[in-house]
Design an enzyme around this catalytic site. Structure first.
Site, short mmCIF file in Angstrom:
data_model
loop_
_atom_site.label_atom_id
_atom_site.label_comp_id
_atom_site.label_asym_id
_atom_site.label_seq_id
_atom_site.Cartn_x
_atom_site.Cartn_y
_atom_site.Cartn_z
N ASP A 225 0.83 -1.22 0.00
CA ASP A 225 0.00 0.00 0.00
C ASP A 225 0.86 1.27 0.00
O ASP A 225 0.41 2.32 -0.44
CB ASP A 225 -1.02 0.01 1.16
CG ASP A 225 -0.44 -0.27 2.52
OD1 ASP A 225 0.46 -1.14 2.62
OD2 ASP A 225 -0.87 0.36 3.51
N HIS B 227 6.93 -2.61 13.28
CA HIS B 227 5.78 -2.88 12.40
C HIS B 227 5.78 -4.38 12.11
O HIS B 227 6.24 -4.83 11.06
CB HIS B 227 5.92 -2.03 11.13
CG HIS B 227 4.74 -2.11 10.21
ND1 HIS B 227 3.43 -2.16 10.65
CD2 HIS B 227 4.67 -2.14 8.84
CE1 HIS B 227 2.62 -2.21 9.61
NE2 HIS B 227 3.34 -2.21 8.50
N HIS C 48 -3.86 7.10 7.50
CA HIS C 48 -3.77 5.63 7.44
C HIS C 48 -4.70 5.05 8.50
O HIS C 48 -4.29 4.30 9.37
CB HIS C 48 -2.32 5.19 7.67
CG HIS C 48 -2.02 3.79 7.20
ND1 HIS C 48 -2.38 2.69 7.93
CD2 HIS C 48 -1.40 3.33 6.09
CE1 HIS C 48 -1.97 1.60 7.27
NE2 HIS C 48 -1.39 1.95 6.15
ZN LIG Z 1 2.65 -1.55 6.63
ZN LIG Z 2 0.15 0.57 5.44
#
Ligand SMILES: [Zn+2]
Ligand SMILES: [Zn+2]
Length: 326
Positions: A103, A195, A282
């Site tokens: 993305d 992440h 986001h």
């Molecule tokens: Zn990500």
């Molecule tokens: Zn993302």
């Protein structure tokens, strides 16, 4: 020169100076100010109102992009039409990637090729985590035929499409945390965030002559955001709602905890980081997007998100929308 003539000349000069000042001063203010332009505030979900994640920091008319989500170049063109002159697509030549999730990178080929086709003459400079070079190389390979045709290479009749031979090139700078870029407009620091399973995911801190801006990228709650913002002017942070968390499966709960930040967690982070303005972007709803259940989608709404963040955070907070400029 008669006294009357002198008077008229002085008056004309005063009028000229007044209009020159009116015309010039605001233009000067506009070009010297740092503008934060949200090109895309979306997520992987194909929501036509929210393009893929991409943010432009425009300083003295020079754009610096963070992430290249779907629609990045068209959104820059839309911002230019709305008056952000620095976002002329052919001007897009410096970008930073937070991580390599699709993305955040689906617009990478767009950013390599489209500005070149409309006149960018310099290579694109891209700063990103390890793996960015491979990605750029494969994109250039995938579009090899297009590049050959546009530049006239290997065509016996010669070049007909008039594209220059440098503007499609990409200079990739694979970076590790630290100061990664500096010029007369900006100092850019990359910092590591958590992440999920990504070995390299970054947030960025931009220091310009008049503002400090921090962008979280995709991250679970991370003290690095607090340390790097530390009273910054603008903090742009990802988020999901607690109400939607409560509706998703245990597997999606696990995913969210490892990869992203809830409204409640963000409120705590922002209370410590104390930004002048918190912008929510986001605004993800993983688990609900896949379940495609209306009730689940509704509890991930913008209103719900703002309400939840405000429960634990008293500072200024807004939900960012595509093409908003701060
Ligand atoms: Zn990500
Ligand atoms: Zn993302």
């Amino acid at each position: 020169m008669s006294a009357k003539h002198r008077e008229r000349t002085t008056l004309a000069l005063a009028i000229f100076l007044f209009f020159a000042w009116c015309g010039f001063a605001p233009a000067q203010r506009e070009t010297s100010k740092t503008q934060v332009v949200l090109l895309g505030t979306g997520t992987p979900a194909p929501d036509p109102e929210h393009s893929g994640p991409s943010t432009a920091i425009v300083v003295n008319g020079t754009p610096y992009l963070v992430d290249f989500g779907t629609g990045v170049v068209r959104q820059a063109a839309a911002a230019r039409k709305k008056g952000v002159r620095g976002l002329e697509p052919a001007n897009l030549r410096i970008g930073f990637l937070t991580h390599l999730h699709s993305d955040h990178t689906l617009g990478f080929p767009d950013l390599i090729l489209t500005p070149w086709v409309v006149g960018r003459k310099e290579p694109l400079e891209v700063y990103g985590p390890p793996g960015t070079s491979d990605m750029a190389e494969h994109i250039l390979k995938a579009y090899g035929e297009d590049i050959n045709i546009r530049t006239g290479v290997k065509i016996s009749t010669g070049e007909m499409e008039h594209s220059n031979s440098a503007g499609y090139k990409v200079n990739v700078h694979e970076i590790l945390p630290g100061v990664v870029y500096k010029d007369q407009n900006v100092t850019v620091t990359a910092f590591a965030v958590h992440h999920g399973k990504w070995a390299h995911a970054y947030g960025y801190r931009f220091e310009t002559p008049d503002r400090t801006i921090v962008i979280s990228g995709d991250t679970s709650p991370d003290a690095a955001i607090v340390d790097n913002c530390h009273g910054c002017d603008v903090l742009i942070h990802e988020v999901y709602t607690q109400a939607s968390f409560d509706k998703v499966s245990p597997q999606w709960k696990q995913y969210r905890l490892a990869y992203h930040t809830s409204s409640k967690e963000l409120a705590e982070i922002a209370s410590k980081a104390k930004p002048g303005l918190l912008i929510l972007y986001h605004r993800a709803n993983p688990g609900c997007d896949q379940a495609r259940i209306e009730e689940c989608r509704q509890v991930g709404s913008e209103e719900q998100m703002l309400q939840e963040v405000r429960q634990g955070y008293s500072g200024r907070v807004v939900a960012g929308h595509d093409l908003d400029t701060y």
